[in-house]
Design an enzyme around this catalytic site. Structure first.
Site, PDB file in Angstrom:
ATOM      1  CE  LYS A 281       6.483 -11.211  -5.568  1.00 14.80           C
ATOM      2  NZ  LYS A 281       5.007 -11.527  -4.856  1.00 14.80           N
ATOM      3  NE  ARG A 355       5.710  -4.208   3.530  1.00 17.41           N
ATOM      4  CZ  ARG A 355       4.312  -4.763   3.908  1.00 17.41           C
ATOM      5  NH1 ARG A 355       3.896  -4.780   5.114  1.00 17.41           N
ATOM      6  NH2 ARG A 355       3.338  -4.940   3.032  1.00 17.41           N
TER       7      ARG A 355
HETATM    8  N1  BES Z   1       5.239  -6.667  -5.182  1.00 17.24           N
HETATM    9  C1  BES Z   1       4.759  -7.122  -4.284  1.00 17.24           C
HETATM   10  C2  BES Z   1       2.900  -7.105  -4.472  1.00 17.24           C
HETATM   11  C3  BES Z   1       2.196  -7.184  -5.755  1.00 17.24           C
HETATM   12  C4  BES Z   1       1.866  -8.824  -6.012  1.00 17.24           C
HETATM   13  C5  BES Z   1       2.649  -6.467  -6.632  1.00 17.24           C
HETATM   14  C6  BES Z   1       1.046  -8.619  -7.864  1.00 17.24           C
HETATM   15  C7  BES Z   1       1.439  -6.411  -7.876  1.00 17.24           C
HETATM   16  C8  BES Z   1       1.056  -8.028  -8.625  1.00 17.24           C
HETATM   17  C9  BES Z   1       5.121  -7.198  -3.194  1.00 17.24           C
HETATM   18  O1  BES Z   1       6.631  -7.023  -3.179  1.00 17.24           O
HETATM   19  C10 BES Z   1       4.363  -8.406  -2.525  1.00 17.24           C
HETATM   20  O2  BES Z   1       5.274  -8.814  -2.661  1.00 17.24           O
HETATM   21  N2  BES Z   1       4.112  -8.488  -1.323  1.00 17.24           N
HETATM   22  C11 BES Z   1       2.925  -9.216  -0.409  1.00 17.24           C
HETATM   23  C12 BES Z   1       3.660  -8.600   1.175  1.00 17.24           C
HETATM   24  C13 BES Z   1       3.554  -9.619   2.165  1.00 17.24           C
HETATM   25  C14 BES Z   1       4.438 -10.581   2.007  1.00 17.24           C
HETATM   26  C15 BES Z   1       3.104  -9.023   3.171  1.00 17.24           C
HETATM   27  C16 BES Z   1       2.173  -9.984  -1.529  1.00 17.24           C
HETATM   28  O3  BES Z   1       1.048  -9.106  -1.697  1.00 17.24           O
HETATM   29  O4  BES Z   1       2.137 -10.972  -1.031  1.00 17.24           O
HETATM   30 MN    MN Z   2       7.062  -8.913  -2.677  1.00 12.81          MN
END
Ligand code: BES
Ligand code: MN
Ligand code: ZN
Length: 511
Positions: A281, A355
């Site tokens: 990230k 997931r």
């Molecule tokens: N933990 C994150 C989602 C999240 C984002 C939770 C902001 C709380 C606040 C999750 O694991 C994630 O990174 N999701 C990605 C999915 C994508 C790669 C399909 C996202 O939401 O960008």
């Molecule tokens: Mn994630």
């Protein structure tokens, strides 16, 4: 703060302050307050503070009695806004504000009279439950990691519940429920707000062990090696990227006689820190990713509440807990994983790790427990925040009836859920050249795609819902019963679902 009944005639009530609720633009005060004004509180009618008080939501007036009035020297009025826009949130937040005012003023023993609920469009037990929940949850702070306690304020010692007669069962039970669920919410908040170097998977396992000890739950903690030998290749792939030992925690409440009932299964995403892994990230607000175990925390919170109230139903909690990190052994984009269900997954983004750990927990739950229903709860997608914002969580699933009961229970308690569809054509986005499915699609319908991925691991005959709490697990602003920080969102809904769980113990299968 202790909560204590004080059964006495109005003349004998004593407290450091008494709290009353007031509607904005009302022709007359609520019945209980009106009687107080006509009797013991007659001094109030001349009170200057009342002149400016409009009873807007959470507006307060603190009125000081003349010095002869020793038994209850203060009256705190708190606004509910207009009657035609009343919902239970208003009462919960009003109580939270009133109790915070008591903390500010060092009021050690405030009181709420049961007559204060007369005339509200809410049954008295529900009104009592909401106001107690708001009172307790609104005072909650996580101070464990502060060594300089300069801002230490002391919370009120005792909240008196004033009544002229012994409380009936529903009123007594409301106190029990509110204390149980606020305990659960505070536990979930403390775990979620805790940084990832404190709230590690091992810490969550220890917390679960303590709950098990306290409430005689069964507990099993599966480590990475065991998970691998059980065939949980998806969970293991995420866990291998971190040096912090990973665990799948299984906690079970099965009071005598229910051991063989099909259980309600709660599954909580327990990513104690989500760096994104190899699909790292961006550094912006990355500290917020300590909250990625909020789903696991809400399940533990729900178990605290379930244990405390002594629920007579069988409930199982499964918490896949690990960090998501970019170590030398981390899983990589392009890797293909073999999940517990036997289905293979092509990893496109290692940041869609939630997931990947949940799918093994879901498949395991279905295989091991023949559940009455599975509810998973997860901070799964940023897309859910885009779709619904920070005050509403998404509910997706394969069973209309179960989705409706989540929506309804949540609505009654001020945890808002809104449905997103899970039609099978959404799976198109996850088709893979080399495996049974990819773990992400393109950017469209992100929250739904997360759900459709999980759906592949739920046998058709099992009622299942997925709750995406990415937007609601955290708040940057203080609001009533939810001070800023981790919210504990989901605890009350899970607890309420377990309480309302139909005696038939199964939800009808829709598809
Ligand atoms: N933990 C994150 C989602 C999240 C984002 C939770 C902001 C709380 C606040 C999750 O694991 C994630 O990174 N999701 C990605 C999915 C994508 C790669 C399909 C996202 O939401 O960008
Ligand atoms: Mn994630
Ligand atoms: Zn995540």
């Amino acid at each position: 703060m202790l909560i204590e009944w004080q059964i006495a005639s109005v003349e004998d009530w004593h407290a450091d302050a008494i709290i009353f609720f007031v509607f904005e633009k009302a022709d007359a005060p609520l019945a209980g307050f009106r009687r107080y004004l006509e009797g013991k509180g007659s001094w109030l009618s001349g009170s200057a503070a009342l002149k400016d008080f409009q009873a807007k939501p959470n507006e307060m007036a603190v009125c000081y009695a003349p010095s002869e009035e020793k038994a209850i020297p203060r009256v705190i009025l708190v606004g509910l806004g207009p009657a035609d826009r009343f919902e239970s949130d208003k009462l919960k937040n009003a109580a939270a504000h009133a109790l915070r005012k008591c903390r500010e003023l060092n009021v050690a023993r405030p009181a709420i009279a049961m007559t204060a609920f007369e005339g509200l469009p809410l049954e008295s037990p529900a009104a009592l439950r909401e106001s107690l929940f708001g009172a307790v949850a609104g005072l909650h702070k996580f101070n464990e990691l502060k060594t300089r306690n300069s801002e230490a304020e002391s919370a009120p010692e005792t909240l008196f519940l004033l009544s002229e007669s012994e409380p009936d069962n529903p009123m007594a039970e409301a106190v029990n429920i509110a204390e149980s669920e606020s305990g659960g919410v505070m536990l979930a908040r403390d775990l979620t707000v805790s940084p990832s170097n404190r709230a590690t998977p091992a810490f969550l396992a220890e917390t679960a062990r303590q709950l098990a000890q306290k409430y005689s739950f069964k507990i099993e903690v599966i480590d990475l090696d065991s998970a691998v030998s059980m065939g949980m290749g998806a969970f293991a792939a995420v866990a291998r990227g971190s040096r912090e030992p990973a665990f799948i925690i299984i906690i079970e409440h099965a009071p005598p006689g229910t051991e063989n009932d099909p259980p309600l299964v709660f599954i909580g995403k327990g990513i104690t820190f989500d760096s994104g892994g190899i699909s790292l990230k961006s550094p912006d607000k990355l500290d917020a990713m300590k909250q990625d175990m909020a789903g696991a925390a809400s399940v533990l919170g729900a178990f605290e509440a379930i244990g405390r109230i002594g629920l007579k139903r069988r409930v199982v909690g499964i918490l896949p807990c690990t960090e998501n990190m970019p170590d030398g052994k981390a899983y990589k984009p392009g890797d293909v994983l073999k999940s517990f269900s036997g289905q293979t997954i092509e990893v496109i983004s290692t940041d869609a790790e939630g997931r990947v750990v949940l799918c093994d927990a879901i498949a395991y739950a279905a295989a091991k427990y023949s559940p009455a229903a599975i509810i998973d709860i997860a901070t799964l997608t940023g897309a859910c925040i885009i779709a619904l914002g920070n005050q509403v969580a998404a509910v997706l699933g394969n069973n209309e009836e179960l989705m409706d009961s989540v929506k309804q229970a949540g609505w009654d308690l001020g945890e808002k859920f809104w449905p997103l569809p899970l039609w099978d054509f959404y799976f198109e986005a996850l088709k893979s050249e080399v495996a049974d499915m990819k773990n992400v699609g393109d950017r469209s319908a992100g929250a739904i795609i997360g759900g459709i991925f999980l759906k592949q691991f739920v046998p058709r005959e099992v009622a299942w819902v997925h709750l995406d709490i990415a937007g609601t697990a955290w708040t940057d602003k203080d609001s009533g019963a939810t001070p800023r920080g981790a919210t504990g969102f989901g605890v009350r809904t899970l607890f309420e679902i377990a309480r309302r769980w139909p005696e038939s113990q199964a939800w009808g299968i829709i598809e």
